[in-house]
Write an enzyme that holds these catalytic residues in place. Sequence first.
Site, PDB file in Angstrom:
ATOM      1  N   CYS B  85       0.845  -1.206   0.000  1.00 24.81           N
ATOM      2  CA  CYS B  85       0.000   0.000   0.000  1.00 24.81           C
ATOM      3  C   CYS B  85       0.878   1.253   0.000  1.00 24.81           C
ATOM      4  CB  CYS B  85      -0.980  -0.047   1.182  1.00 24.81           C
ATOM      5  SG  CYS B  85      -2.331   1.145   1.002  1.00 24.81           S
ATOM      6  N   HIS B 202      -3.466  -5.520   1.184  1.00 21.52           N
ATOM      7  CA  HIS B 202      -2.769  -5.696   2.460  1.00 21.52           C
ATOM      8  C   HIS B 202      -2.723  -7.160   2.891  1.00 21.52           C
ATOM      9  CE1 HIS B 202      -2.425  -1.481   3.892  1.00 21.52           C
ATOM     10  NE2 HIS B 202      -3.473  -1.278   3.116  1.00 21.52           N
ATOM     11  N   GLU B 204      -0.964  -8.446   5.161  1.00 22.90           N
ATOM     12  CA  GLU B 204      -0.798  -8.543   6.628  1.00 22.90           C
ATOM     13  C   GLU B 204      -2.136  -8.384   7.354  1.00 22.90           C
ATOM     14  OE1 GLU B 204      -0.366  -5.926   4.912  1.00 22.90           O
ATOM     15  OE2 GLU B 204      -0.988  -4.171   6.061  1.00 22.90           O
TER      16      GLU B 204
END
Lengths: 82, 236
Positions: B85, B202, B204
């Site tokens: 990002c 994302h 994560e």
Amino acid sequence: MSNRKATVYVRLKDGVLDPQGVTIQRAILNMGYDMVSSVKSGRFFELEIDAEDGDVEARINEICGKLLANPVIENFQVEFEK
Amino acid sequence: MKFGVVTFPGSNCDYDAYAAAKLIGQDVEFLWHQSDDLKDSDVVILPGGFSYGDYLRSGAIARFSPIMKSVIEFAATGGLVIGICNGFQVLVESGLLPGALMRNEHLRFSCKYVYIRVERNENAFTMACQPGDILKIPIAHKDGNYYNFQADLEEIKSKNQVLFRYCDRDGSITQESNPNGSMYNIAGITNERGNVVGMMPHPERAVEDILGSSDGLKVFQSVKKYIMERAGVEKA
């Protein structure tokens, strides 16, 4: 010590889609004004410069190319005044 | 092996990236933006967020922080770097990845789960996937619209640098599944050498089923596998 001012204009290159410009143009249409056929958005910066030596303009151009504008999508133009 | 997670002022996914590295059982340390010490990390993560308030352009200021000087040197020697990002935005601004990330075509901040298709798996960050795998991973950005000159876009396609593309649930690349107007539905790319990767979604944030998906784990498991195998070869 000479005090100079530089004004930097940054705008999108031709052919790069400018969704903000398009949206603003549509808003103008919605306001009832039909004579604005295109809007291009951009940014400008005013730089106060304290320097004596002669290559100030070259260094300001360097700053523009490295930081103020992203050369992949943007062009810049610098105007100097004493 | 050790992950290093960079914290810029305004980073807000650094703890999630840290937690993802822990979740796969690896060492991880935070790397402060004012430092130039990568603390012997094997992989550097540039996390999501709004570094330096997204002033000027997303990622433009972070590029000149002391830690980025070390990250750029690390990448030049083949070091593994992934930008997620805002981290992806920092990588394109740094010139470590080609192209630019522009304002989303619809001008809105978009925060939702999307599907991305893995295009290549001969990369450190996708090697635990198969080409064609569909990953469900969230996006959260306003400047994720990948742009490049037509000729340069053709070049990164021909050099197999496109790693992830936005797709629908079945893996079809459609206009409707493109959340931001990105050229060629690009969600993630790599540099020519393959050691630097940037992606807007994302991973994560998708590492446990309770979060809605654990597909993001594959990115972290891939690089773990890559480093373990590399270490094995060095020992042998």
